[in-house]
Design a protein around this motif. Structure first.
Motif, PDB file in Angstrom:
ATOM      1  N   ARG A 182       0.831  -1.214   0.000  1.00 53.06           N
ATOM      2  CA  ARG A 182       0.000   0.000   0.000  1.00 53.06           C
ATOM      3  C   ARG A 182       0.867   1.265   0.000  1.00 53.06           C
ATOM      4  O   ARG A 182       0.505   2.260  -0.612  1.00 53.06           O
ATOM      5  N   TYR A 234       1.898   1.911  -3.495  1.00 57.25           N
ATOM      6  CA  TYR A 234       0.727   2.313  -4.278  1.00 57.25           C
ATOM      7  C   TYR A 234       0.293   3.729  -3.919  1.00 57.25           C
ATOM      8  O   TYR A 234       0.081   4.574  -4.787  1.00 57.25           O
ATOM      9  N   ARG A 291       2.726   6.463  -5.079  1.00 58.60           N
ATOM     10  CA  ARG A 291       2.625   6.649  -6.528  1.00 58.60           C
ATOM     11  C   ARG A 291       1.403   7.515  -6.852  1.00 58.60           C
ATOM     12  O   ARG A 291       1.477   8.475  -7.614  1.00 58.60           O
ATOM     13  N   VAL A 292       0.281   7.181  -6.238  1.00 58.09           N
ATOM     14  CA  VAL A 292      -0.951   7.938  -6.506  1.00 58.09           C
ATOM     15  C   VAL A 292      -0.798   9.385  -6.035  1.00 58.09           C
ATOM     16  O   VAL A 292      -1.229  10.322  -6.705  1.00 58.09           O
ATOM     17  N   ARG A 331       0.915  11.606  -8.426  1.00 54.96           N
ATOM     18  CA  ARG A 331       0.228  11.790  -9.708  1.00 54.96           C
ATOM     19  C   ARG A 331      -0.906  12.794  -9.610  1.00 54.96           C
ATOM     20  O   ARG A 331      -1.487  13.175 -10.611  1.00 54.96           O
ATOM     21  N   ALA A 332      -1.286  13.169  -8.393  1.00 56.92           N
ATOM     22  CA  ALA A 332      -2.376  14.137  -8.241  1.00 56.92           C
ATOM     23  C   ALA A 332      -1.766  15.527  -8.117  1.00 56.92           C
ATOM     24  O   ALA A 332      -1.256  15.901  -7.061  1.00 56.92           O
ATOM     25  N   ASP A 366     -15.609   9.008  -3.035  1.00 57.72           N
ATOM     26  CA  ASP A 366     -15.585   8.535  -4.429  1.00 57.72           C
ATOM     27  C   ASP A 366     -15.674   7.014  -4.558  1.00 57.72           C
ATOM     28  O   ASP A 366     -15.623   6.486  -5.661  1.00 57.72           O
ATOM     29  N   GLY A 367     -15.825   6.314  -3.456  1.00 57.69           N
ATOM     30  CA  GLY A 367     -16.032   4.871  -3.541  1.00 57.69           C
ATOM     31  C   GLY A 367     -14.776   4.035  -3.359  1.00 57.69           C
ATOM     32  O   GLY A 367     -14.842   2.809  -3.353  1.00 57.69           O
ATOM     33  N   THR A 368     -13.614   4.689  -3.201  1.00 52.41           N
ATOM     34  CA  THR A 368     -12.377   3.926  -3.010  1.00 52.41           C
ATOM     35  C   THR A 368     -12.477   3.054  -1.758  1.00 52.41           C
ATOM     36  O   THR A 368     -12.144   1.862  -1.783  1.00 52.41           O
ATOM     37  N   LEU A 383     -12.408  -1.037  -1.316  1.00 46.24           N
ATOM     38  CA  LEU A 383     -11.436  -1.724  -0.473  1.00 46.24           C
ATOM     39  C   LEU A 383     -12.135  -2.542   0.608  1.00 46.24           C
ATOM     40  O   LEU A 383     -11.682  -3.616   0.992  1.00 46.24           O
ATOM     41  N   GLY A 394     -16.416   6.160  -8.708  1.00 47.65           N
ATOM     42  CA  GLY A 394     -15.965   7.457  -9.200  1.00 47.65           C
ATOM     43  C   GLY A 394     -14.572   7.770  -8.719  1.00 47.65           C
ATOM     44  O   GLY A 394     -14.225   8.913  -8.453  1.00 47.65           O
ATOM     45  N   GLU A 395     -13.766   6.723  -8.592  1.00 46.71           N
ATOM     46  CA  GLU A 395     -12.424   6.927  -8.058  1.00 46.71           C
ATOM     47  C   GLU A 395     -11.590   7.787  -8.999  1.00 46.71           C
ATOM     48  O   GLU A 395     -11.832   7.816 -10.206  1.00 46.71           O
ATOM     49  N   ASN A 438      -5.927   7.525 -10.806  1.00 49.45           N
ATOM     50  CA  ASN A 438      -4.583   7.955 -11.171  1.00 49.45           C
ATOM     51  C   ASN A 438      -3.597   6.796 -11.287  1.00 49.45           C
ATOM     52  O   ASN A 438      -2.399   6.992 -11.155  1.00 49.45           O
ATOM     53  N   VAL A 439      -4.114   5.608 -11.473  1.00 47.82           N
ATOM     54  CA  VAL A 439      -3.245   4.452 -11.696  1.00 47.82           C
ATOM     55  C   VAL A 439      -3.618   3.820 -13.033  1.00 47.82           C
ATOM     56  O   VAL A 439      -4.734   4.006 -13.516  1.00 47.82           O
ATOM     57  N   HIS A 478      -2.188  -4.570  -8.107  1.00 46.54           N
ATOM     58  CA  HIS A 478      -2.320  -4.256  -6.684  1.00 46.54           C
ATOM     59  C   HIS A 478      -3.447  -5.061  -6.042  1.00 46.54           C
ATOM     60  O   HIS A 478      -3.275  -5.648  -4.975  1.00 46.54           O
ATOM     61  N   PHE A 479      -4.590  -5.106  -6.706  1.00 53.13           N
ATOM     62  CA  PHE A 479      -5.720  -5.831  -6.111  1.00 53.13           C
ATOM     63  C   PHE A 479      -5.467  -7.338  -6.095  1.00 53.13           C
ATOM     64  O   PHE A 479      -5.902  -8.027  -5.177  1.00 53.13           O
ATOM     65  N   ARG A 531      -4.044   5.120 -17.830  1.00 56.74           N
ATOM     66  CA  ARG A 531      -4.595   5.443 -16.519  1.00 56.74           C
ATOM     67  C   ARG A 531      -6.106   5.296 -16.545  1.00 56.74           C
ATOM     68  O   ARG A 531      -6.755   5.647 -17.537  1.00 56.74           O
TER      69      ARG A 531
END
Lengths: 288, 308
Positions: free
Chosen positions: A28, A31, A34-35, A38-39, A110-112, A116, B89-90, B93-94, B102-103, B129
């Protein structure tokens, strides 16, 4: 979409212990980091913001001469030296609290988190990922701040090991506390869209009253008292203790660095933050 | 090996304050079965599925999924199910491959990433992406993430919304291949052809109640299969259900002469489904009073039926 073939091999014995939690936590961290980079907006408002401000302050105020100079203008330290501890403290707050507060609230919106929650990812691995991301980005931020100060503005960093020891523990206690508090306040925004609007302004005010942008001694006493309740004032004070000459201790509110106070107040906030996280963190709002 | 059904739901209830979203629903899904949950928006199907997935608490009744109560979901249990949620709605950015890799690492016995990429038809988007994908492509990523862990039980909540017809057909192929491997599949959908194509059995939920359950071809009562006569007169489109369409048409023509747009229709699955929902809503409307009645189902039948 051709068929997803491959006959299912006999399932390897699945282990769901601590080792897996740590291993997934490490995955994690990679990951998340990295994310993070990128934002673009996050990188600017939490990562580069203190760096930009250090540059502006150092340039803009240098005309006012050194801070703590003798009446004849000799001695004292440069504006860049004077602002460096404050910018590092602000960076700790931004990289820890603001970053995670906004980030997790947006992930909830946003549902992340919901996604998970449906996977066998341990909550603890998720937090390890967040803490690791904060640590990686914050260390990079501190290094950039120090390099900018040293190379562009000729700031002399301390040479005494005990100063660096102070820096190390204040930094670690500060960043961990800020990150934990970020997770704790991520529950406050009602939606992902409002996250930045709910979290950034109070933290900005906190930066103004905690001796980061404005010298703490300029504030009226009641405002100093208010600011002393919150952790940022103490992180900034600890950073000044580590990075400024000891002669500056007399300029502090109590006339000393009061490192015991730094440890106690940050320690209390850390414990409060951990308790709030434990009580309130859920992958999702179950019955919204 | 346990022989318990994949899903067992008994007298499931879910209420929010005074509103009852799910009202005494019971059904079982066998292992290896593909099961469709049909129903209008707000009927309670997503609520039901989210209770099965462990996302929502229930207000009453018994639920068992893969032998466990989803209320007390463990990581081991989560590793055995796959979930494709209704909306995502993520920030994305990957890249597709990064996300799948990853999953995959979260599961003890994942499918190979490349295999899943090609199964959902995203091989050529592996390095893109996710935020740069189209809506339908993002939906395929959702499906890929749902199956990457090699689940025994896969939940699909309106999986093909936003797919073009070809993508939908490819998706059906994927679901059939998962089913052939023994995966139990629970599907909610608006598309009755999808349910008819994929599922062994279907349940229809309306107003929080289970109004019918069975093999897709046997849904509805004998009444629901009563043919429909449609025609147009000066007042606009008309329709009449009758077990004797020949006689009805003869009478109609004798009375009014040649009528426009005359047709006799054997109810399609869609018609039967709409009839079921209409009947359930009328019944609910009678107990609740006229205010409880939603949109006019007759309208729904004539517009939907016009396509068939």
């Amino acid at each position: 979409m051709s068929a997803a073939t491959s006959t299912a091999p006999a399932a390897r014995p699945a282990r769901f212990g601590l080792g897996r939690t740590l291993r997934l936590g490490a995955a994690r961290v990679v990951y998340e980091t990295r994310v993070y980079f990128r934002a673009g907006d996050t990188v600017f408002f939490t990562f580069l913001f203190p760096v930009v401000l250090l540059g502006i302050f150092s340039v803009a105020f240098q005309g006012m001469g050194n801070v703590g100079a003798n009446p004849d203008g000799s001695g004292g330290i440069s504006q860049a030296s004077y602002y460096l501890p404050g910018m590092i403290a602000a960076g700790i707050l931004l990289s820890g609290m603001q970053n995670l507060g906004v980030d997790i609230a947006m992930e909830r919106g946003d549902g992340t988190l919901k996604r998970l929650a449906g996977t066998p990812l341990p909550v603890m691995s998720y937090f390890i990922g967040k803490m690791g991301q904060v640590l990686v980005t914050s260390v990079a931020q501190v290094i950039i701040l120090m390099l900018l100060a040293k190379l562009a503005f000729g700031v002399e960093l301390p040479s005494e090991p005990e100063k660096w020891l102070t820096f190390l523990w204040v930094y670690l206690l500060g960043i961990v506390t800020a990150a934990v508090l970020g997770i704790a306040i991520s529950r406050l925004p009602r939606s992902g869209k409002s996250a930045a609007a709910v979290i950034i302004p109070p933290l900005l005010i906190l930066q103004f009253i905690s001796g980061v942008y404005l010298s703490f001694s300029l504030l009226p006493e009641w405002l100093q008292t208010v600011a002393s309740v919150f952790p940022l004032k103490w992180i900034a004070q600890g950073m000044r203790a580590a990075l400024l000459p000891d002669s500056f201790a007399s300029a502090e509110a109590g006339g000393t660095w009061d490192l015991a106070g730094v440890a106690i107040v940050l320690g209390i906030w850390l414990v409060v933050g951990l308790v709030v996280c434990r009580l309130t963190f859920r992958w999702i709002r179950k019955d919204s | 090996m346990t022989l318990s059904p994949a899903v067992r739901v008994q007298e499931l209830r879910k209420s929010y304050g005074h509103f009852t979203a799910v009202d005494g629903v019971s059904f079982e899904i066998e292992r290896g079965e593909t099961f469709a949950l049909l129903g209008p928006n707000g009927a309670g199907k997503s609520t039901t599925v989210e209770i099965l997935e462990g996302y929502r608490e229930r207000s009453g009744g018994e639920v068992e999924v893969l032998g466990a109560d989803p209320r007390h979901a463990t990581l081991e249990w989560k590793a055995r199910i796959g979930i494709v949620l209704q909306q995502t709605g993520e920030s994305g950015n990957v890249t597709v491959r990064e996300q799948l890799t990853h999953f995959a690492a979260l599961y003890p016995n994942p499918r190979p990433v490349d295999e899943v990429l090609s199964a959902v038809g995203l091989d050529d988007k592996a390095k893109t992406r996710i935020k740069a994908l189209s809506g339908g492509q993002r939906r395929r990523v959702d499906v890929a993430l749902g199956v990457i862990g090699r689940p025994e039980l896969l939940f699909l909540d309106e999986p093909t919304t936003g797919f073009d017809p070809e993508a939908r057909r490819q998706f059906w192929e994927l679901i059939r291949s998962l089913s052939r491997e023994g995966t139990t599949i629970v599907l909610t959908t608006h598309y009755l052809d999808e349910a008819a194509q994929l599922s062994d059995r279907a349940a229809v939920i309306a107003g929080g109640r289970l109004i019918d359950i069975g093999p897709v071809g046997e849904l509805g009562t004998a009444d629901a299969r009563v043919p429909i006569v449609r025609w147009r007169d000066s007042g606009g489109p008309r329709q009449e259900r009758t077990t004797e369409p020949g006689r009805f048409v003869a009478d109609l023509v004798a009375r009014e002469g040649e009528v426009a747009e005359l047709e006799v229709i054997r109810p399609s699955l869609e018609d039967i489904y709409l009839g079921l929902v209409e009947a359930a809503e009328t019944a609910a409307g009678e107990t609740r009073g006229p205010a409880g009645k939603p949109d006019d189902p007759i309208d729904a039948i004539s517009t939907k039926g016009a396509r068939s």
